[in-house]
Design an enzyme around this catalytic site. Structure first.
Site, PDB file in Angstrom:
ATOM      1  N   SER A  15       0.857  -1.198   0.100  1.00 50.98           N
ATOM      2  CA  SER A  15       0.087   0.066   0.065  1.00 50.98           C
ATOM      3  C   SER A  15       0.857   1.211  -0.046  1.00 50.98           C
ATOM      4  CB  SER A  15      -1.022  -0.003   0.932  1.00 50.98           C
ATOM      5  OG  SER A  15      -0.229  -0.034   2.254  1.00 50.98           O
ATOM      6  N   ASN A  16       2.083   1.293   0.705  1.00 52.20           N
ATOM      7  CA  ASN A  16       3.080   2.477   0.778  1.00 52.20           C
ATOM      8  C   ASN A  16       3.426   2.572  -0.813  1.00 52.20           C
ATOM      9  OD1 ASN A  16       3.286   3.835   3.372  1.00 52.20           O
ATOM     10  ND2 ASN A  16       3.494   1.818   3.988  1.00 52.20           N
ATOM     11  N   ARG A  91      13.661  -7.691   4.371  1.00 50.85           N
ATOM     12  CA  ARG A  91      14.957  -8.207   4.620  1.00 50.85           C
ATOM     13  C   ARG A  91      16.043  -7.329   5.081  1.00 50.85           C
ATOM     14  NH1 ARG A  91      15.311 -12.929   2.781  1.00 50.85           N
ATOM     15  NH2 ARG A  91      13.379 -13.568   1.855  1.00 50.85           N
ATOM     16  N   ILE A  92      16.922  -7.610   5.694  1.00 49.87           N
ATOM     17  CA  ILE A  92      17.924  -6.516   6.418  1.00 49.87           C
ATOM     18  C   ILE A  92      18.985  -6.472   5.213  1.00 49.87           C
ATOM     19  CG2 ILE A  92      19.691  -6.150   7.982  1.00 49.87           C
ATOM     20  CD1 ILE A  92      17.667  -7.695   9.903  1.00 49.87           C
ATOM     21  N   HIS A 109       8.720   3.209   8.777  1.00 48.51           N
ATOM     22  CA  HIS A 109       8.655   2.582   9.826  1.00 48.51           C
ATOM     23  C   HIS A 109       7.436   2.916  10.575  1.00 48.51           C
ATOM     24  CE1 HIS A 109       9.830  -0.374  12.911  1.00 48.51           C
ATOM     25  NE2 HIS A 109       9.695   0.662  13.822  1.00 48.51           N
ATOM     26  N   ASP A 145      16.332   0.199  11.447  1.00 46.85           N
ATOM     27  CA  ASP A 145      15.623   1.360  11.923  1.00 46.85           C
ATOM     28  C   ASP A 145      16.122   2.490  12.639  1.00 46.85           C
ATOM     29  OD1 ASP A 145      13.511   0.120  10.817  1.00 46.85           O
ATOM     30  OD2 ASP A 145      13.139  -1.158  12.717  1.00 46.85           O
TER      31      ASP A 145
HETATM   32  C1  GRF Z   1       3.967  -0.559   6.798  1.00 42.61           C
HETATM   33  O1  GRF Z   1       3.214  -0.535   7.943  1.00 42.61           O
HETATM   34  C2  GRF Z   1       5.346   0.088   6.827  1.00 42.61           C
HETATM   35  O2  GRF Z   1       5.327   1.001   7.864  1.00 42.61           O
HETATM   36  C3  GRF Z   1       6.037  -1.229   7.489  1.00 42.61           C
HETATM   37  O3  GRF Z   1       5.449  -2.433   6.548  1.00 42.61           O
HETATM   38  C4  GRF Z   1       4.322  -2.076   6.278  1.00 42.61           C
HETATM   39  C5  GRF Z   1       4.007  -2.382   4.678  1.00 42.61           C
HETATM   40  O4  GRF Z   1       2.877  -2.150   4.507  1.00 42.61           O
HETATM   41  N1  GRF Z   1       7.437  -0.932   7.074  1.00 42.61           N
HETATM   42  P1  GRF Z   1       2.597  -2.051   2.897  1.00 42.61           P
HETATM   43  O5  GRF Z   1       3.280  -3.361   2.146  1.00 42.61           O
HETATM   44  O6  GRF Z   1       2.960  -0.662   2.464  1.00 42.61           O
HETATM   45  O7  GRF Z   1       0.903  -1.866   2.580  1.00 42.61           O
END
Ligand code: GRF
Length: 319
Positions: A15-16, A91-92, A109, A145
């Site tokens: 979604s991001n 993944r790191i 994050h 992070d």
């Molecule tokens: C989000 O909450 C982001 O902050 C975290 O992983 C999640 C990913 O969600 N790093 P999406 O795949 O972007 O919906």
């Protein structure tokens, strides 16, 4: 507009990723998404990216194993990527990879870092009785992070919130925060104010450096106040030029013409200043080699500094 070329790395829902893609389509957005790369071939994010006409790379980590990172690096380079945005990428990233892409990988994050790195951030915030949670966009460093924070948004925790209800509202905030912060970050290398700060930090590493303007342009001079001599000038689109250029002293017109001819993306002949031996380095680029800028500043500083400051170095050089 010179848009930054962005790749997004995903492992899941995306979604991001979608929020970043849509914001990047605005003509005035300083970045555009050119590649989405997934380490899990079945990630739902990849279906969305494909439908949106973005180049998608499926690099199956479970098949590629150790070769995964080299394959990723190759595809980022082939697509001439400027910035990498992690969006639910699980993944790191190994330290050597991060080192090669230092300052060019960002992540989102779901907490107000430095509180709650790692997983299950919403549950931890609720269990701790926090009044607010939120999201953070930060630079990626070798430690998880913990890189420089580029932007944050707060989200209130409501009585009765569960990890799921809180996550839902934080996600709305993430979708607004991430494109805005990435856009700001993508325009930073072209911003004259930011460029001046970088040059200032480098120039001040040398002895007896102070600020001095040259025909209204910011400059750096070496020597005691009365006799301070300019060794660098920042010419911000001077007389209609495209460059935010750093002017430094070259050895003469032959060296200048040679460099300009060989690397016209980097060097230019600045109007008016060129005639008096100032060489222009274009700094409003996304691929500035700041080590090279530092070397030019040092050379120019040495050419302008009084002998009492350079004597020791001159002796060392003669051996
Ligand atoms: C989000 O909450 C982001 O902050 C975290 O992983 C999640 C990913 O969600 N790093 P999406 O795949 O972007 O919906």
């Amino acid at each position: 507009m010179d848009k930054a070329r962005v790749a997004i790395l995903v492992s899941g829902r995306g979604s991001n990723m979608a929020a970043l893609i849509y914001a990047g389509r605005a003509t005035d957005c300083p970045y555009q998404v050119f590649l989405v790369s997934g380490d899990k071939p079945k990630a739902p994010a990849l279906v969305v990216a494909e439908a949106e006409g973005i180049a998608v790379e499926r690099l199956d980590q479970s098949v590629l194993k150790q070769g995964y990172w080299q394959a990723l690096e190759d595809s980022l380079r082939a697509s001439k990527i400027d910035l990498v945005a992690l969006a639910g990428f699980m993944r790191i990233i190994p330290a050597d990879f991060v080192g090669r892409w230092a300052g060019r990988i960002v992540n989102i994050h779901p907490s107000l870092l430095p509180r709650y790195p790692g997983l299950h951030t919403h549950q931890v915030a609720i269990d701790n009785g926090d009044a607010k949670s939120g999201a953070t966009v930060h630079l990626v460093t070798a430690e998880v992070d913990s890189g420089e924070i580029l932007g944050q948004v707060e989200v209130a925790i409501l009585p009765g919130d569960t990890a799921a209800t809180l996550e839902e509202r934080v996600l709305i905030a993430e979708h607004q925060l991430y494109p805005r912060v990435l856009a700001q970050y993508a325009s930073r290398p072209l911003d004259a104010g930011w460029i001046e700060e970088q040059v200032d930090a480098l120039a001040r590493q040398f002895d007896e450096v102070g600020r001095k303007t040259s025909h209204g342009s910011p400059g750096w001079a070496v020597g005691s106040e009365k006799s301070a001599k300019l060794f660098a000038i920042l010419a911000d689109r001077h007389h209609g030029e495209d460059a935010v250029g750093l002017l430094v002293k070259a050895s003469g017109p032959d060296e200048m013409s040679g460099l300009i001819e060989a690397q016209p993306d980097i060097y230019y002949w600045p109007k008016y200043y060129g005639a008096s031996g100032w060489l222009g380095l274009k700094l409003n680029r996304r691929d500035v080699d700041w080590e090279q800028v530092r070397d030019w500043l040092e050379r120019s500083w040495r050419a302008a500094a009084p002998p009492r400051l350079t004597r020791l170095q001159d002796i060392a050089d003669s051996f």
